[in-house]
Design an enzyme around this catalytic site. Structure first.
Site, PDB file in Angstrom:
ATOM      1  N   HIS A   1      -3.482   6.395   4.284  1.00 27.31           N
ATOM      2  CA  HIS A   1      -2.055   6.606   4.568  1.00 27.31           C
ATOM      3  C   HIS A   1      -1.638   7.983   4.057  1.00 27.31           C
ATOM      4  O   HIS A   1      -2.036   8.383   2.956  1.00 27.31           O
ATOM      5  CB  HIS A   1      -1.197   5.576   3.823  1.00 27.31           C
TER       6      HIS A   1
ATOM      7  N   CYS B   1       0.809  -1.224   0.000  1.00 29.09           N
ATOM      8  CA  CYS B   1       0.000   0.000   0.000  1.00 29.09           C
ATOM      9  C   CYS B   1       0.845   1.280   0.000  1.00 29.09           C
ATOM     10  O   CYS B   1       0.591   2.203  -0.768  1.00 29.09           O
ATOM     11  CB  CYS B   1      -0.928   0.020   1.203  1.00 29.09           C
TER      12      CYS B   1
END
Lengths: 343, 343
Positions: free
Chosen positions: A251, A131
């Site tokens: 994130h 990710c």
């Protein structure tokens, strides 16, 4: 381009990423002929929702991949190692969300906006990057094409959902306990399988995966190795500090890149605006910049705080945000699947 | 060395930092002859606790500084500009926690472990640096002395207490509302006096102060300018990304520094262990590293995740944590005051 219908297996269908894969297949109107949700024996018999219907989860066994065209795996590295060869043997193309095959030279490591052209080289397995790597390389791609670079310094602000649904529950429960002055239980973060656990609520933890011999964590080394592989350039030096923050989803990354050519900041912004999969949100004078909370449920990568290093003529700072469960996992996997059915 | 007793004024005594200054004066057994807590007319008449007694807060007026030896200011830049000359005129030495005088060439900007020798150059006012600068330069000082450097890249993870007690209350209340699915009110963060406010609970905000014309924020530019001034070296290039995270207290920083000489990592660790004001907590293999929660109430700067950049022979990564209300503000101010009474 007309899409071919496909029988799609989703291994790990009841997990946090599996659930997002199902939602993404629906949202993007993926041409699913048959959906086959798979999971461990423990979850078999449960149902998942797909296009308004309840579909029964089957146990993941080699035979479950008979007749499958595309198999999306997100049930952990060990499960991928066990079942990917079985699925490939039966004619499926596996898009694997785990770390199991990413650095295997026979397996393309794909972010469609960056190196989608390499999908065609697959031999049955295509790997989805980590990710934190995906969102960084999507933001860096237009700069790589236009200016080149071989040096990236990145510090991450990673959401707990990267560690799964249990970690999200732990953050909520620890936060409640802290606000109510109750004992805070520490059972999962920073890494479930390690011995020591620390409070993530109202805290930051500079460890997102197990330690490597060189003193970096595996998460940090994933960013180093995967970035080189995705750009097909071993000269790109990345140094990463990966940090977990008390955010449920989304994130953030503070990315510093030293470009090879001098640049005009407005041209950099235009290149980002024009880039596939990027949304530029960059106007600090009017307090415009991306935040993880705003990225939730979005498929794109958001870039802001675009600044020229005042101490280095070719240094550039970026703030890069994405939904780690979507572009960081499910969306990227489904985008790879879309390229396969277009082929 | 015997300490001289001093009459100490604390301006902003009822604020988050003022409270910590009082606790620090007690804890460090500062030789207080008389304590004079000062605040705005609104807070005058309240009492603060000091050495077991209730001391009445007086209104800050020029005459309130008569007979004061040391005046610790933490009531905002405008208040400092108004009262510092009045205090100096009456013979006090002002230790100012605000941004008002930091870049004034006649005002020493002091972190005792780094440039305490410059205290003697004061002309009545000594400035305390910004919280995020202090902890970084304490960690960098032993490396500067041994290896030299002129390039620092830093990303911060800053606690909301840097914005005061109201911001801490906002984080708690937003967090409660979010967990209970109530409406989240946004009134203070990221910068109270600006127009737009964003949720900090379960989020990150890449803005810690107002924007500057060059696209950096004031907080980022403080780190740039103050670092040069404290080391007395205009050649040091700093590029900073300052980010607020949902932490009540304790700033973390991911610091990348390019040293001038090649280094041995064990020697770097030893230099940090030996450094004044630094505690090395660095053993990732055993999950040992500092976190903001563990720094609360501590006067030192904690350093961990010490790593050599695998892509650059002179690149070094550090994770630096400190209590922003203590070493980042109150402790540093009281340490300066200690040097004054030793003189």
């Amino acid at each position: 381009m007309p899409l071919k219908e496909a029988t799609v297996a989703v291994l790990g269908a009841t997990g946090a990423v599996g659930e997002q894969i199902l939602r993404n297949l629906e949202k993007r109107s993926f041409p699913v002929k048959e959906l086959r949700p798979l999971a461990s024996a423990r979850s078999a018999g449960k149902t998942v929702r797909f296009k308004g219907e309840a579909v029964t989860v089957q146990e993941a066994k080699p035979e479950a991949f008979e007749g499958v065209d595309i198999a999306l795996f997100s049930a952990g590295g060990g499960i991928s190692e066990k079942f990917a060869p079985e699925a490939v043997k039966r004619g499926a193309v596996v898009i694997d969300n785990t770390n199991a095959f990413r650095m295997n030279p026979d397996v393309p490591l794909i972010v469609p906006e960056v190196n989608g052209d390499q999908i065609k080289n697959h031999q049955g397995i295509i790997a989805n990057p980590n990710c934190s790597t995906i969102q960084m390389v999507v933001a860096l791609k237009p700069l790589y094409d236009r200016y080149g670079f071989d040096r990236v310094i990145v510090s991450t602000y990673q959401a707990v959902s990267g560690s799964g649904a249990q970690a999200m529950e732990e953050l909520s429960e620890q936060t409640r306990a802290s606000l109510e002055n109750r004992e805070v239980k520490k059972e999962i973060m920073p890494v479930g399988k390690l011995d020591k656990h620390y409070q993530i609520a109202f805290n930051t933890l500079p460890q997102c995966d197990v330690a490597q011999d060189n003193g970096f964590t595996l998460e940090e080394m994933k960013m180093v190795r995967e970035t080189k592989k995705i750009f097909g350039n071993e000269q790109i030096g990345v140094t990463a500090t990966c940090v977990r923050v008390p955010v449920q989803r989304g994130h953030s990354e503070s990315v510093y890149v030293e470009l090879e050519k001098e640049f005009d900041l407005e041209e950099v912004r235009q290149a980002l605006r024009d880039a596939d999969g990027v949304i530029l949100e960059d106007d600090i004078q009017n307090q415009v910049y991306p935040t993880p909370l705003d990225s939730v449920g979005r498929d794109e990568v958001f870039v802001g705080r675009v600044r020229k290093d005042i101490a280095h003529p070719r240094g550039l700072n970026l703030w890069v945000v994405a939904d780690n469960l979507l572009k960081g996992a499910a969306t990227n996997a489904v985008q790879i699947a879309e390229r396969l059915v277009q082929a």
